[in-house]
Write a protein that holds these residues in place. Structure first.
Motif, mmCIF file in Angstrom:
data_model
loop_
_atom_site.group_PDB
_atom_site.id
_atom_site.type_symbol
_atom_site.label_atom_id
_atom_site.label_comp_id
_atom_site.label_asym_id
_atom_site.label_seq_id
_atom_site.Cartn_x
_atom_site.Cartn_y
_atom_site.Cartn_z
ATOM 1 N N LEU A 1 4.836 48.638 15.317
ATOM 2 C CA LEU A 1 4.436 48.006 14.061
ATOM 3 C C LEU A 1 3.842 49.035 13.103
ATOM 4 N N LEU B 1 7.175 42.557 14.938
ATOM 5 C CA LEU B 1 7.735 42.970 13.648
ATOM 6 C C LEU B 1 8.040 41.760 12.763
ATOM 7 N N THR C 1 7.139 43.635 7.622
ATOM 8 C CA THR C 1 8.265 44.057 8.472
ATOM 9 C C THR C 1 9.202 42.917 8.867
#
Length: 137
Positions: A51, A80, A86
């Motif tokens: 991450l 994620l 993300t």
């Protein structure tokens, strides 16, 4: 001594984050992808840092091993996808758990996820990346 020619990435080079606990695999992928001049690759061998590295690197796509110590690929993908920074990055799972024959040509989709069977050659890898990225743009 063998000298490798470094390719300068194109201005529109794709950013690829490779997460795999095998340094030899990430080195091979980095060398092959960057050698085309079409990719900038960040390799990561510690799944717990995924991450953090993804946020800092800003990849267009993630190549993610399935079986890893600490956090496996499913856990990394969940992390994620649960963060706004993300969540929209496409992921291709890369696994030795499925053979080339089982997956037909080495690249396939199952349950909404994309998979590549290890070992993977450069053409299959580049084709898979471009196929996935072309579906989101």
């Amino acid at each position: 001594m063998i000298k490798f020619r470094k390719s300068t990435p194109a201005k529109d080079a794709r950013r690829v984050l490779v997460i795999d606990d095998e340094p030899s695999f990430t080195r091979m992928v980095k060398l092959n992808l960057e050698g085309t001049g079409n990719y900038i690759v960040e390799a990561l061998n510690e799944s717990r840092k995924a991450l953090e590295v993804a946020k800092a690197f800003g990849p267009d796509i993630v190549l993610l091993d399935v079986v890893m110590p600490e956090l496996d690929g499913g856990d990394v993908a969940l992390n994620l996808r649960s963060r706004s920074a993300t969540k929209d990055i496409p992921i291709i799972f890369v696994s030795a758990m499925v053979s080339q024959q089982e997956s037909k040509k080495g690249f396939y989709q199952s349950g909404g996820e994309h998979f590549l069977a290890k070992p993977v050659d450069k053409d299959t890898l580049c084709g898979a990346i471009e196929t996935v990225l072309s579906t989101i743009h």
